[in-house]
Structures are given as structure tokens and as C-alpha cells.
Motif scaffolding. Sequence first.
Motif, PDB file in Angstrom:
ATOM      1  N   SER A 177      50.192  46.418  25.168  1.00 59.14           N
ATOM      2  CA  SER A 177      48.810  46.718  24.797  1.00 59.14           C
ATOM      3  C   SER A 177      47.967  46.818  26.072  1.00 59.14           C
ATOM      4  O   SER A 177      48.310  46.210  27.089  1.00 59.14           O
ATOM      5  CB  SER A 177      48.267  45.608  23.899  1.00 59.14           C
ATOM      6  OG  SER A 177      48.358  44.382  24.566  1.00 59.14           O
ATOM      7  N   PRO A 178      46.848  47.585  25.992  1.00 51.65           N
ATOM      8  CA  PRO A 178      46.028  47.744  27.195  1.00 51.65           C
ATOM      9  C   PRO A 178      45.599  46.388  27.751  1.00 51.65           C
ATOM     10  O   PRO A 178      45.202  45.504  27.000  1.00 51.65           O
ATOM     11  CB  PRO A 178      44.824  48.544  26.697  1.00 51.65           C
ATOM     12  CG  PRO A 178      45.256  49.172  25.417  1.00 51.65           C
ATOM     13  CD  PRO A 178      46.296  48.286  24.831  1.00 51.65           C
ATOM     14  N   GLY A 179      45.711  46.212  29.026  1.00 52.31           N
ATOM     15  CA  GLY A 179      45.307  44.946  29.654  1.00 52.31           C
ATOM     16  C   GLY A 179      46.459  43.991  29.823  1.00 52.31           C
ATOM     17  O   GLY A 179      46.454  43.150  30.701  1.00 52.31           O
ATOM     18  N   ALA A 180      47.507  44.131  28.994  1.00 50.46           N
ATOM     19  CA  ALA A 180      48.640  43.225  29.112  1.00 50.46           C
ATOM     20  C   ALA A 180      49.525  43.661  30.273  1.00 50.46           C
ATOM     21  O   ALA A 180      49.662  44.850  30.538  1.00 50.46           O
ATOM     22  CB  ALA A 180      49.445  43.223  27.826  1.00 50.46           C
ATOM     23  N   ALA A 181      50.120  42.707  30.949  1.00 43.94           N
ATOM     24  CA  ALA A 181      50.950  43.046  32.097  1.00 43.94           C
ATOM     25  C   ALA A 181      52.381  42.611  31.854  1.00 43.94           C
ATOM     26  O   ALA A 181      52.665  41.423  31.780  1.00 43.94           O
ATOM     27  CB  ALA A 181      50.397  42.357  33.338  1.00 43.94           C
ATOM     28  N   PRO A 182      53.291  43.560  31.639  1.00 42.54           N
ATOM     29  CA  PRO A 182      54.695  43.166  31.453  1.00 42.54           C
ATOM     30  C   PRO A 182      55.261  42.654  32.770  1.00 42.54           C
ATOM     31  O   PRO A 182      55.629  43.433  33.640  1.00 42.54           O
ATOM     32  CB  PRO A 182      55.367  44.456  31.002  1.00 42.54           C
ATOM     33  CG  PRO A 182      54.425  45.567  31.299  1.00 42.54           C
ATOM     34  CD  PRO A 182      53.089  45.003  31.651  1.00 42.54           C
ATOM     35  N   GLY A 183      55.297  41.330  32.907  1.00 45.39           N
ATOM     36  CA  GLY A 183      55.626  40.676  34.174  1.00 45.39           C
ATOM     37  C   GLY A 183      56.900  41.165  34.824  1.00 45.39           C
ATOM     38  O   GLY A 183      56.893  41.597  35.974  1.00 45.39           O
ATOM     39  N   ASP A 184      58.037  41.141  34.101  1.00 46.11           N
ATOM     40  CA  ASP A 184      59.317  41.524  34.714  1.00 46.11           C
ATOM     41  C   ASP A 184      59.295  42.973  35.176  1.00 46.11           C
ATOM     42  O   ASP A 184      59.783  43.299  36.253  1.00 46.11           O
ATOM     43  CB  ASP A 184      60.453  41.331  33.703  1.00 46.11           C
ATOM     44  CG  ASP A 184      60.701  39.850  33.462  1.00 46.11           C
ATOM     45  OD1 ASP A 184      60.144  39.041  34.239  1.00 46.11           O
ATOM     46  OD2 ASP A 184      61.418  39.518  32.504  1.00 46.11           O
ATOM     47  N   GLY A 185      58.718  43.823  34.342  1.00 46.52           N
ATOM     48  CA  GLY A 185      58.643  45.252  34.680  1.00 46.52           C
ATOM     49  C   GLY A 185      57.854  45.465  35.954  1.00 46.52           C
ATOM     50  O   GLY A 185      58.257  46.224  36.837  1.00 46.52           O
ATOM     51  N   PHE A 186      56.758  44.718  36.074  1.00 43.61           N
ATOM     52  CA  PHE A 186      55.903  44.855  37.256  1.00 43.61           C
ATOM     53  C   PHE A 186      56.622  44.365  38.514  1.00 43.61           C
ATOM     54  O   PHE A 186      56.518  44.958  39.575  1.00 43.61           O
ATOM     55  CB  PHE A 186      54.602  44.084  37.062  1.00 43.61           C
ATOM     56  CG  PHE A 186      53.555  44.878  36.323  1.00 43.61           C
ATOM     57  CD1 PHE A 186      53.908  46.021  35.615  1.00 43.61           C
ATOM     58  CD2 PHE A 186      52.224  44.506  36.361  1.00 43.61           C
ATOM     59  CE1 PHE A 186      52.943  46.767  34.948  1.00 43.61           C
ATOM     60  CE2 PHE A 186      51.246  45.242  35.691  1.00 43.61           C
ATOM     61  CZ  PHE A 186      51.615  46.371  34.977  1.00 43.61           C
ATOM     62  N   THR A 187      57.360  43.269  38.364  1.00 38.22           N
ATOM     63  CA  THR A 187      58.112  42.745  39.517  1.00 38.22           C
ATOM     64  C   THR A 187      59.134  43.782  39.971  1.00 38.22           C
ATOM     65  O   THR A 187      59.328  44.010  41.171  1.00 38.22           O
ATOM     66  CB  THR A 187      58.838  41.432  39.127  1.00 38.22           C
ATOM     67  OG1 THR A 187      57.900  40.605  38.451  1.00 38.22           O
ATOM     68  CG2 THR A 187      59.381  40.716  40.344  1.00 38.22           C
ATOM     69  N   ALA A 188      59.786  44.408  38.989  1.00 36.74           N
ATOM     70  CA  ALA A 188      60.790  45.433  39.307  1.00 36.74           C
ATOM     71  C   ALA A 188      60.147  46.602  40.044  1.00 36.74           C
ATOM     72  O   ALA A 188      60.714  47.138  41.002  1.00 36.74           O
ATOM     73  CB  ALA A 188      61.456  45.914  38.024  1.00 36.74           C
ATOM     74  N   VAL A 189      58.934  46.980  39.606  1.00 38.92           N
ATOM     75  CA  VAL A 189      58.236  48.096  40.256  1.00 38.92           C
ATOM     76  C   VAL A 189      57.916  47.741  41.704  1.00 38.92           C
ATOM     77  O   VAL A 189      58.170  48.526  42.622  1.00 38.92           O
ATOM     78  CB  VAL A 189      56.937  48.441  39.487  1.00 38.92           C
ATOM     79  CG1 VAL A 189      56.067  49.387  40.300  1.00 38.92           C
ATOM     80  CG2 VAL A 189      57.269  49.076  38.147  1.00 38.92           C
ATOM     81  N   THR A 190      57.393  46.533  41.908  1.00 35.75           N
ATOM     82  CA  THR A 190      57.038  46.113  43.270  1.00 35.75           C
ATOM     83  C   THR A 190      58.278  46.105  44.159  1.00 35.75           C
ATOM     84  O   THR A 190      58.262  46.633  45.274  1.00 35.75           O
ATOM     85  CB  THR A 190      56.402  44.700  43.234  1.00 35.75           C
ATOM     86  OG1 THR A 190      55.332  44.727  42.309  1.00 35.75           O
ATOM     87  CG2 THR A 190      55.886  44.296  44.605  1.00 35.75           C
ATOM     88  N   ALA A 191      59.364  45.535  43.630  1.00 37.98           N
ATOM     89  CA  ALA A 191      60.599  45.447  44.421  1.00 37.98           C
ATOM     90  C   ALA A 191      61.136  46.840  44.733  1.00 37.98           C
ATOM     91  O   ALA A 191      61.481  47.134  45.886  1.00 37.98           O
ATOM     92  CB  ALA A 191      61.634  44.624  43.658  1.00 37.98           C
ATOM     93  N   SER A 192      61.188  47.696  43.704  1.00 33.71           N
ATOM     94  CA  SER A 192      61.755  49.037  43.940  1.00 33.71           C
ATOM     95  C   SER A 192      60.889  49.829  44.915  1.00 33.71           C
ATOM     96  O   SER A 192      61.407  50.575  45.749  1.00 33.71           O
ATOM     97  CB  SER A 192      61.923  49.788  42.621  1.00 33.71           C
ATOM     98  OG  SER A 192      60.667  49.966  42.004  1.00 33.71           O
ATOM     99  N   THR A 193      59.572  49.644  44.838  1.00 30.08           N
ATOM    100  CA  THR A 193      58.680  50.369  45.757  1.00 30.08           C
ATOM    101  C   THR A 193      58.942  49.942  47.195  1.00 30.08           C
ATOM    102  O   THR A 193      59.092  50.786  48.085  1.00 30.08           O
ATOM    103  CB  THR A 193      57.202  50.080  45.412  1.00 30.08           C
ATOM    104  OG1 THR A 193      56.994  50.399  44.054  1.00 30.08           O
ATOM    105  CG2 THR A 193      56.263  50.897  46.273  1.00 30.08           C
ATOM    106  N   ILE A 194      59.034  48.619  47.375  1.00 28.96           N
ATOM    107  CA  ILE A 194      59.264  48.119  48.739  1.00 28.96           C
ATOM    108  C   ILE A 194      60.604  48.633  49.265  1.00 28.96           C
ATOM    109  O   ILE A 194      60.704  49.102  50.401  1.00 28.96           O
ATOM    110  CB  ILE A 194      59.203  46.569  48.766  1.00 28.96           C
ATOM    111  CG1 ILE A 194      57.771  46.116  48.473  1.00 28.96           C
ATOM    112  CG2 ILE A 194      59.674  46.021  50.118  1.00 28.96           C
ATOM    113  CD1 ILE A 194      57.603  44.633  48.258  1.00 28.96           C
ATOM    114  N   ILE A 195      61.609  48.592  48.415  1.00 31.84           N
ATOM    115  CA  ILE A 195      62.945  49.032  48.849  1.00 31.84           C
ATOM    116  C   ILE A 195      62.920  50.520  49.197  1.00 31.84           C
ATOM    117  O   ILE A 195      63.421  50.941  50.247  1.00 31.84           O
ATOM    118  CB  ILE A 195      64.000  48.739  47.745  1.00 31.84           C
ATOM    119  CG1 ILE A 195      64.212  47.224  47.647  1.00 31.84           C
ATOM    120  CG2 ILE A 195      65.315  49.455  48.037  1.00 31.84           C
ATOM    121  CD1 ILE A 195      64.980  46.784  46.420  1.00 31.84           C
ATOM    122  N   LEU A 196      62.326  51.317  48.323  1.00 35.33           N
ATOM    123  CA  LEU A 196      62.304  52.772  48.566  1.00 35.33           C
ATOM    124  C   LEU A 196      61.539  53.104  49.853  1.00 35.33           C
ATOM    125  O   LEU A 196      62.014  53.895  50.676  1.00 35.33           O
ATOM    126  CB  LEU A 196      61.653  53.494  47.382  1.00 35.33           C
ATOM    127  CG  LEU A 196      62.524  53.670  46.132  1.00 35.33           C
ATOM    128  CD1 LEU A 196      61.688  54.166  44.964  1.00 35.33           C
ATOM    129  CD2 LEU A 196      63.665  54.640  46.412  1.00 35.33           C
TER     130      LEU A 196
END
Lengths: 424, 316
Positions: free
Chosen positions: B39-58
Motif C-alpha cells: 500500500s502507498p507509504g508502506a515500505a517492503p523492508g526486504d525488497g528495499f534492502t535487496a534494491v540497495t544491495a543490488s544497486t551498490i553491487i552494480l
Amino acid sequence: MAAKSKDSVGLYRYLDNWFFAKGSPVTLGLFRVVICAIAFINLAMIAIDFDAWYSESGYVPLDTSRQYAPDFSPRVGNYELAFPIPRINFLIGANNDTFIAVFYAVVMVAALLSMVGLWTRFSTIVLALGMLSLQHRNLLILHGGDTALRQFLLILAIAPSGAACSLDRFIAVWQGRAPPEPEPISLWGQRLIQFQIAILYFTAVWWKWQGSHWRDGTATYYIHQLTEFNRFPVPQFMDRQPFVALETYGTLLTELALATLVFYRPFRKWVLLSGLAMHGYIEYRFNIPMFAFVTTSAYLCFYDGEEVKSWALRLGRRFKRVKLRVLLPVGERLAPAKGAAIKNLDPLGLVSYEKGAGKDWEAMSASGQPKEPIAATWQRSLGAWPLALAWRTLLRRATEQDESHAETKTIKRPTVASAKGGSA
Amino acid sequence: MLKPEWYSRYKWTGFVLFMLGMLDLLLGKTLVKSLSGASPGAAPGDGFTAVTASTIILLAAGIILFSLGAWLERQWESKTGHKRTSPSPFLKIWVWLHVIIITIKCLPSAPDDVKGDKPKRAAFGTEYLLLATDKLEPMLDVYLWPTGFWQDWAMFAPNPSDWDGYTTAQILYKDGSKKTYKYPRMLDLGLGIKYFKERYRKFLERAHSEKFAWLWPQYALRIAIESYNDPANPPVGIQLWRHWLVVPPTITFPDYLSGVWKAVSTGKPSMDAFLPANPKMPAYNHYRYLPDPKINPDPNAFWPIDEKILKGRARL
């Protein structure tokens, strides 16, 4: 369809060639000299109020600066970023006045080094990143001139801006590592500056056209009434119709021409002259420091290096009276590489070095008046100005024994004392 | 020794990874949100962590591979004496992207009446382009904001300001005495010095306005520091005053032309018709904006200056 794709390939090739084709680096080098001098003056002007703008007791201490624009941004627009991104700012977290003052001084030194072109790549990068850091440290005092200056410095730091008009090149030619004529470079840096200027004016006109006052011909009236901008006086009728409309629409037309017609060679000179007139009027009338100088200095980039070079030589031919004939001591000649380096420092072609028959160096003006050779050659060789202290030594070292002059056994080196009379 | 085409492959792979990393940086979290159906405003924690990690790696992998390719290429060039004859394709990509990005960034915003969910009128012509670039613009800040290439050229646009003003301050000292402080005003400064002091005007352009009310306490503190000359009698309170006038409109050019036409056609040409006078400037308004009179209407109210902070920052 096939014709269409052929056209688009043709257009791409044309633009690709325009941006990346090779040409003389003289324009970019000269622009570097001018814009870095402006950057230095700009920094010196702000330094007067360093305490107010960059210290912790000033108007914008670190906390205030961060409140206005955070060091790290977790989002851009509506997009939440994967992690907060930083701005390029070597003053992030710096709240020590001494450290910031030293940093400021380093940036000023980098501006001087970039201007004369010493360790150009390094010094232009230090200047660009330093200026960027100082601007990011205090965004509340910036105006359009600062933004333009920042763009130009960043481009100069990336482009090969030291390939001409630099001490680096002088040293390379002197040491025989580079040919006397600068090697062509890809002109993308110069083109990017041209494009930057064009987009500046084009979007400025578009923005203005969205405002009712620019359309109804009253915009400049409002600016004239803002007493905080007043500088030199103009006759009162200039603030009334129809002169206000003339200035308003004239500004729009000039800016539009500076974004479009300037690229059409037959119009270029006239468009740039009208731009100079417009900025000259703004500079006279309004107190907007450095903006006119920053933008108009970039007009240089609309001329190719070959054009700038031949313009300088034409200008030199006009100054017949200050031309100088330098006669070398008998049995001496300019060494090929060093001589070329010395001659390169004289873009106006005001000094000619010839073999002499006397024991000492001699110099003569066009009217045959004797001159003091060291000072006279230095004054006329614009590129030698940063080398004032070393000029005497350089001239001395630039000569070698002329082997064709077999009888000569003793070589006299140039000294002020041995020079024959006259003033520079 | 590796062949030149391999250096090129390293660089291209690094470049692609870096660009993917930038896309991940910008759009990753939005994508995860929409895919997870949060839902708007909610932050899917694991998904966000994965995004941060993948961004840093890439991004890291991209930079390392590209730098490695460039370094190996340099080595090869210096060994073989090979000289590059044309600019690198990466440079060309950057130049083209830069040109496109700054063009989009500098274009004006679409007029207010065609924007939003319920526009007041339909867009026409180039306004469609401006509506599209308005949507793209925030994405471009991911490149422009950190690098310093941010810019806009709305100089005296869309309309020049009609606000002319300056500020002063009333300073209350510990011994009860008061003094007026005049913030540097360009009009009052000499011809030479005002060129150097213009930054004060630029700062005030922002500092006086309600939009920058958060800046006022610091502004007041600085004025107090400047007015702090006697350790035994420091400033203890301050009032910030704004003095301004709004420039009245003058005759528009179309109205001027019709006035001239009327004068000529009725056979009554006059100086007023050909060179009409401007309206008289109104008197300056005066307003105390700190302390906010809406909160504290007492005319003798002063914004308190913290003596400890003042003494800590001032250099006597």
C-alpha cells in the motif's frame, strides 16, 4: 522509409562531426585563460566577506547550509532512491573556519594555475571541484553567473583545455616534446560550451515568453525600478515607453538570436556584437557582478582556433608602431624548439628575432628607436606575462651557437646592463 | 597481454553495469513497491534492502570493470605507442546524454493552468512537450544534482520581480539600550563597493521572505554577532524589519501604441502620448517579521539572542 533513415543517419553524422571533429585547441585554451581569470576575480570578491558567507559565525553556517540543501539526498522528485546520494562537496561536514579558509585559498591558487595553464589537467580539476564544493556549501548567495561559471569550469576540467595557450604546452615545445603548432583535438569541449550558451539563451527566452510583462513590453520597466540593482544612471526617458518596449523586445530578440542565428556564420559576428551590446548595457545599468563577463567570455567559443589565431595576427599588424625587431648577438641563433616556444608566446606577432651583427642583444622599434630587449620582448609577448621573473633566463637559454657563423668564438648572453639604451 | 578488444569489452560491460546500477538507484524502490503490491507509504523492508544491495553491487562492479579496462588500455597504448584517433565512444555517449539532459532540465515548466489532474484549459503546441519534460525532469536530478551540472535560466522570468525592499534590525542590548542595524543596502553603497557586496542583496532576496522563515533566527544571530562589540554589554534581543514597496504597473506597449494612434488620428499629438510618464512610486511599507507579530503582537517584543551561542561564535 529508406530515404528517411538515410536522412537521419546523415543528420547524426553531421551532428557527430560538429561535436567531435578535430580542430585547433587555441579557442578552448584562450577561453580557459579568460574564464579562470574571471573565476579568480569572483573568488577574490567573495573572499572580502568570507566571514559572512563561509564561517560558522556567518549567515550560512554548516547547519543552515544543510537545512537548505542536505549533503545527502534520499530522493529526487517523487523517486525514493535506493540509497541517499551525496553532492560533490569536499566541505561536507566542515565547520572549521580555518579549514574552509585554507580550502578557499587552494581553490584560488588552482584558478591562477588553470589560468596560466600550469599542470592544467590537475589544476582545472581542483578548480572545478573546489568551486563546486564552495557553491554547494553556500547556495544562498549564488546567481546566474555562478551557475554559468560552474558549467564552464566543469567542462574545462574534463576537456583537453591545456592543449594550447598554456605553460604546459610552452614547456612541452621548449623541451621538444611537442610540435610548434598545437596538435588538433576533438572539439567537443568547445562545442559543449557553445551549446551551453545557446541553451541558456533559448530557455531564458522561453521562460520569459511565459510571463505577461515580457509580452506586453513592460518587463524592463520593473527591473529599472528595483533600486537595489541600480548602478550607473541613464536618462529618465529610457524608463518610459516606447523605450521600455524597445529594451524588452530587444532583449528577447537578441537572446533568441544568440541561441539560433549565432550558428549561421554570416550572422555570427553581428549576433555576438548585439549580445555584447546587451550585456554591456546590463553591466552599465545594473549591479549584477561578473554575470556579463562570464557569459560573454564564452562567445569566444563560437570562433574556431584558426580564426582566433589569424584575428590575433591581424590585430598585431594593426599595431605597427609597437612592433619590435630583436637582433641576436653575432654568432647566435634561436634554438629550433626553444625558439619556437618563445615565438609561440607572441600571438600578435609583434616581435621578430633576427640574427644580429653586434656583440649584444639589441632591440629596435618600428621607427628605429632602440629598446631595452628583455623588457620590450616580454611586454609584447602576451604569453610571456606569467613568466616575468624567468623571462631573462628563458631568453638567454633559448639561443644556441650558430654553426654557420664559423668565425664567432665568444657568445654574449643578453643582460639588461649590456642592452643598448632606450626604454621599453 | 590481453588484446585491445578485451579492454573494450571490459569497459562496455562496466558501462552497462553502471547504467543498470543508476536505473536501479532511481527506480528500484518504486519498482519493488509496485511489484509487491504494498500500500502507498508502506515500505517492503526486504525488497528495499535487496534494491540497495543490488544497486551498490552494480555501480561498484561497473566502476571497477570500466576503470580496469581503461587502465589496461592505457598500459597497452603506452607499450605499443598506439595513439587514439577519435574520441572514445563513452565520451560521445556522455556528451549526447548531457546535451539531452540539460536541454530537458532547462526547458520551462508548463503553465500552471494546463498542469495537474484537473487543468483549467487544454494544453496546445509546445505545452505538450513541457508537460512531458516536467515529468522527466525529477529523474534527471539523479545526474545533475550531485555533479553540479544543475542549472536553470529563468532570469527575470517569467516576470521580473515588482518587489523592491531592504531590511533593518533593532538590537536590544543587555543594558537596555537599543540600536538600529542596517543590513547592507545596495542603494546606499558607493559605486565601487556595491559591486563587491552584491551577494548581500542576493542573500536577502531569499532571507527576508516567509518561505525562508526557518533562516530568520540564524540571520538574527549573525546581525547580533556583528553588533556585539562590548563583552560586558552583549545584544540580548533583536527585531527584524522589512521595508518594501511594490512597483506599480506602467502603460503596456499595446496601450501605448493605441494612445499614440488616438493622439495622431484626433490631431492632438502631445508629449504625454509619445513619452508617457510612469506612475509615481508608492511609499515604503514597514513590517516587523521577527518576532512574528501574529504570535507576539507586542511592539516591544524582541527575538531573544542566546548569550552562550553568541559568545561562542563571535570573535571579539
